[in-house]
Each structure stands twice: as structure tokens, then as C-alpha cells.
Design a protein around this motif. Structure first.
Motif, PDB file in Angstrom:
ATOM      1  N   ASP A  18       0.776  -1.317  -0.038  1.00  0.00           N
ATOM      2  CA  ASP A  18      -0.032  -0.120  -0.012  1.00  0.00           C
ATOM      3  C   ASP A  18       0.859   1.335  -0.021  1.00  0.00           C
ATOM      4  OD1 ASP A  18      -2.517  -1.756  -0.061  1.00  0.00           O
ATOM      5  OD2 ASP A  18      -2.258  -1.531   2.074  1.00  0.00           O
ATOM      6  N   ALA A  19       2.068   1.115   0.668  1.00  0.00           N
ATOM      7  CA  ALA A  19       3.013   2.245   0.775  1.00  0.00           C
ATOM      8  C   ALA A  19       3.379   2.805  -0.630  1.00  0.00           C
ATOM      9  CB  ALA A  19       4.209   1.933   1.553  1.00  0.00           C
ATOM     10  N   VAL A  20       3.452   1.874  -1.505  1.00  0.00           N
ATOM     11  CA  VAL A  20       3.948   2.705  -2.986  1.00  0.00           C
ATOM     12  C   VAL A  20       2.894   2.991  -3.602  1.00  0.00           C
ATOM     13  CG1 VAL A  20       5.754   0.569  -3.042  1.00  0.00           C
ATOM     14  CG2 VAL A  20       3.461   0.135  -4.066  1.00  0.00           C
ATOM     15  N   LYS A  21       1.562   3.170  -3.080  1.00  0.00           N
ATOM     16  CA  LYS A  21       0.555   3.579  -3.744  1.00  0.00           C
ATOM     17  C   LYS A  21       0.443   5.007  -3.285  1.00  0.00           C
ATOM     18  CE  LYS A  21      -2.053   0.106  -3.617  1.00  0.00           C
ATOM     19  NZ  LYS A  21      -3.279  -0.690  -3.775  1.00  0.00           N
ATOM     20  N   VAL A  22       0.586   5.230  -2.021  1.00  0.00           N
ATOM     21  CA  VAL A  22       0.267   6.394  -1.372  1.00  0.00           C
ATOM     22  C   VAL A  22       1.324   7.474  -0.863  1.00  0.00           C
ATOM     23  CG1 VAL A  22      -1.854   5.167  -0.098  1.00  0.00           C
ATOM     24  CG2 VAL A  22       0.351   5.638   1.170  1.00  0.00           C
ATOM     25  N   HIS A  23       2.503   6.988  -1.229  1.00  0.00           N
ATOM     26  CA  HIS A  23       3.733   7.855  -1.017  1.00  0.00           C
ATOM     27  C   HIS A  23       3.706   9.370  -1.502  1.00  0.00           C
ATOM     28  CE1 HIS A  23       4.985   7.007  -5.099  1.00  0.00           C
ATOM     29  NE2 HIS A  23       5.914   7.846  -5.121  1.00  0.00           N
ATOM     30  N   GLU A  24       3.138   9.435  -2.304  1.00  0.00           N
ATOM     31  CA  GLU A  24       2.895  10.867  -3.120  1.00  0.00           C
ATOM     32  C   GLU A  24       2.100  11.807  -2.326  1.00  0.00           C
ATOM     33  OE1 GLU A  24       1.678  10.664  -7.071  1.00  0.00           O
ATOM     34  OE2 GLU A  24       3.612  10.012  -7.882  1.00  0.00           O
ATOM     35  N   PHE A  25       1.161  11.079  -1.509  1.00  0.00           N
ATOM     36  CA  PHE A  25       0.194  12.192  -0.717  1.00  0.00           C
ATOM     37  C   PHE A  25       0.300  11.819   0.880  1.00  0.00           C
ATOM     38  CE2 PHE A  25      -2.381   9.023  -3.287  1.00  0.00           C
ATOM     39  CZ  PHE A  25      -2.829   8.425  -2.044  1.00  0.00           C
ATOM     40  N   ALA A  26       0.795  10.733   1.120  1.00  0.00           N
ATOM     41  CA  ALA A  26       1.079  10.529   2.765  1.00  0.00           C
ATOM     42  C   ALA A  26       1.573  11.481   3.304  1.00  0.00           C
ATOM     43  CB  ALA A  26       1.839   8.970   2.873  1.00  0.00           C
ATOM     44  N   HIS A  27       1.168  11.606   4.702  1.00  0.00           N
ATOM     45  CA  HIS A  27       1.892  12.644   5.663  1.00  0.00           C
ATOM     46  C   HIS A  27       2.977  11.907   6.420  1.00  0.00           C
ATOM     47  CE1 HIS A  27      -0.139  10.296   8.957  1.00  0.00           C
ATOM     48  NE2 HIS A  27      -1.278  10.528   8.734  1.00  0.00           N
ATOM     49  N   ASP A  28       3.696  12.589   7.205  1.00  0.00           N
ATOM     50  CA  ASP A  28       4.929  12.393   7.541  1.00  0.00           C
ATOM     51  C   ASP A  28       4.769  11.362   8.801  1.00  0.00           C
ATOM     52  OD1 ASP A  28       4.189  14.074   9.657  1.00  0.00           O
ATOM     53  OD2 ASP A  28       5.916  15.471   9.030  1.00  0.00           O
ATOM     54  N   ASN A  29       3.784  11.164   9.286  1.00  0.00           N
ATOM     55  CA  ASN A  29       3.646  10.037  10.538  1.00  0.00           C
ATOM     56  C   ASN A  29       2.945   8.724   9.810  1.00  0.00           C
ATOM     57  OD1 ASN A  29       4.014   8.976  12.953  1.00  0.00           O
ATOM     58  ND2 ASN A  29       2.279  10.235  14.017  1.00  0.00           N
TER      59      ASN A  29
END
Length: 331
Positions: free
Chosen positions: A289-300
Motif C-alpha cells: 500500500d505504501a508504494v501507492k500512497v507515498h505521493e500524498f501520505a503525511h509524515d507520520n
């Protein structure tokens, strides 16, 4: 609803029986065409390993592909990974995947495999064409196919099936059940790898070699800055979400590491995330899932990488097959 029907049963499943019969008929004719030689298989000058399953949904194939790739590379073999690129929207194929490619264009699993493996990763819905590209452009000795058990157009040397605790569900073909092919198909593969403690398939009188794998967690990594790591005791009461085949397996793993979760959110496998899916505060997700959300994920936001640990007896079987094909000298 459909997932509960597949794995827990429901009277409404019988309404789908006509569609299941049609699926059985079409898939059976397709297999017959390949078996009779009317439809031709494409062979490449490489040892082809298919890591697949007989059911829909993720069940741990990606960690197995990574473990195989690492092991084969350690033997001095030139390895490439081939994927259909489920959900990919690339304007061209075959496409070699890089770590900077958006998951929306190449698929979430291929991007993860490219980041983690260090070997060429190619996506192509026409797998025979993608395999030819890996041989011609990268001179691969071994091609590991992420999924593709039912893609008979590509000849293969070894078939591995990965199964989790859900096994064959209700035992019916799509859409009445989760199966792409009947349980009988397991009799024809080279090995079954169980992503669970159980290694018994009561539905079969004769099975190929069965092995258990375990998923070994690594340190958590920050989604925005993967070079930043932490251990499980760094979290207080994080939120967790997962868009994989069996999200509860991920949540249970987090709890087994001593993490007290404030909430758990399950999404469908290959879910297309948006920023509204990510809660505030501490968040833990899968690497996929991280590879799909890294562009808009927050820093926590954090993800948990895992490595598949396979039995030494499985690798002995792999060595025997490679040696038989002339790609490896035992001893």
C-alpha cells in the motif's frame, strides 16, 4: 459481501451458478486448446518459474518472488521478474519498471518488486512478449513470474502455488467462489507454499511437495522518507489499514508484535487510494500500500516490510529442477 460468501458461505451464492458454469466452460475450452496444440505456447531461452495461485486475491506471492529472486541471484544466475501489471495504465508494453514510475502506470506490486529486488522488472499483459524482452535485453537465465499460473501462452519450467489460511474458500469457481481453476489444478504444480502454519490439503488425495513459509517483519519505514526506520515499541495507538487479499492477517501480525491498534481499516486488494483514505496521526500500512500512497501520505505514515523465509528443503527442490535443466550445478 462477495468475499464473505466465498469464504463463509451464503444461500445467495447459488444464484451465481449459471455464471460459474459459463466460466468453467470457457476456461476448460481454453485449456483444451493449449493441451491439443491448437493454441501454441511460447518458449524462451530461460528457466521460467511461475509463482501463482488458483484463487483471486493476494496471498503472499510477492514476498515469495522476492525471496526466490534473492536466492537465485546469490547462485550467480541472471534473474528477471515478469508481471502482468494488474491495474497498470502504461501507454506502452513491454515496460521496464523503475523505482520512480508511478504505481498507477506500472502497478503496485511491480513497483514494489523493482524497489526491493535490484533486478530487471518488466510488466506486460502479453507475458510471452515480456519474457522475450527480458531474455533479449537483459540476457536473463531465470525469469520469475509474479502470478500467471493460468497464462498458458507462456511455457514454464516450474509452477509454484502460494496459499494462505483461506485455502480454496467454498471450493467453487468464479463468480460463485474465489477459484480461477478447480482444486484439481494443485495436483499438477511442482510445489505448494503455505503462507500459514497448516500444510495439509484434505481436498486432495495426492499433492505435490508442500512447504510452509513465514513472513519475517523488518523495521518499520517511513512512507515519505524510507531511510527513517523505527521499531514496534515506537508506536502508541496507531491506525492501521491494508488493501491486500487478507487484511486481517496484517492486523494480526501487528498485534503479535505488541502494537495496540486504535483502529483497523480493510480495503479491497489493489484498492486505488486517495488522501481521504489516510487518517490523521500514527498510521501503519503494508509495503504494497505504501508504494501507492507515498505521493500524498503525511509524515507520520509508516509501512512494514516483510521477508519470506522458505524451508531449506524447498531450495533443494529448486536446485534439483535447475540442475536438471542445466542452469545449476549441485554441490
Amino acid at each position: 459481501m462477495i468475499q464473505k460468501m466465498w469464504y463463509q458461505g451464503h444461500p445467495l451464492q447459488w444464484m451465481l451458478l449459471p455464471l460459474t458454469f459459463l466460466f468453467w466452460l470457457v476456461s476448460g475450452i481454453r485449456r483444451l486448446l493449449f493441451r491439443s496444440g491448437i493454441k501454441k505456447q511460447h518458449s524462451v531461452n530461460a528457466f521460467v518459474i511461475v509463482v501463482g495461485n488458483i484463487s483471486v486475491g493476494g496471498n503472499g506471492k510477492t514476498p515469495v518472488v522476492l525471496a526466490l529472486t534473492e536466492h537465485l541471484t546469490s547462485l550467480g544466475l541472471n534473474v528477471g521478474i515478469l508481471s502482468r501489471g494488474y491495474g497498470a495504465t502504461s501507454p506502452y508494453y513491454p515496460r521496464e519498471v523503475t523505482a520512480s514510475d508511478p504505481a498507477s502506470e506500472v502497478g503496485d506490486e511491480p513497483r514494489l518488486l523493482s524497489i526491493r529486488s535490484g533486478v530487471p522488472v518488466v510488466v506486460d499483459p502479453v507475458r510471452s512478449r515480456g519474457a522475450t524482452f527480458l531474455v533479449d535485453e537483459h540476457h536473463c537465465d531465470v525469469i520469475v513470474c509474479d502470478d500467471g499460473l493460468q497464462h498458458y501462452a507462456l511455457a514454464r519450467d516450474m509452477e509454484l502455488v502460494v496459499m494462505d489460511g483461506r485455502k480454496a474458500g467454498n471450493g467453487w469457481l468464479l463468480p460463485m467462489g474465489p477459484l480461477r481453476e478447480g482444486v484439481w489444478r494443485l495436483k499438477t504444480v511442482d510445489a505448494i507454499i503455505h503462507n500459514t502454519k497448516s500444510t495439509r490439503l484434505d481436498a486432495l488425495q495426492r499433492v505435490p511437495p508442500e512447504f510452509t513459509m513465514s513472513l519475517v517483519p523488518c523495521n518499520f519505514r517511513n512512507v515519505c522518507s524510507p531511510e527513517i526506520t523505527c521499531s514496534a515499541n515506537a508506536f502508541s495507538h496507531p491506525h492501521a489499514f491494508a488493501g491486500i487479499g487478507d487484511p486481517e492477517r496484517f492486523f494480526s501480525q501487528l498485534r503479535s508484535m505488541g502494537i495496540s491498534l486504535s483502529s483497523c481499516q480493510s480495503f479491497d486488494d489493489h484498492h486505488h487510494f486517495s488522501h481521504t483514505d489516510i487518517p490523521d496521526g500514527e498510521v501503519i500500512m503494508t509495503e504494497k500500500d505504501a508504494v501507492k500512497v507515498h505521493e500524498f501520505a503525511h509524515d507520520n505514515c509508516w509501512y512494514l516490510p516483510v521477508d519470506a523465509k522458505l524451508a531449506e528443503s524447498f531450495y533443494q527442490l529448486l536446485h534439483e529442477r535447475l540442475a536438471r535443466a542445466g542452469y545449476f550445478k549441485k554441490g
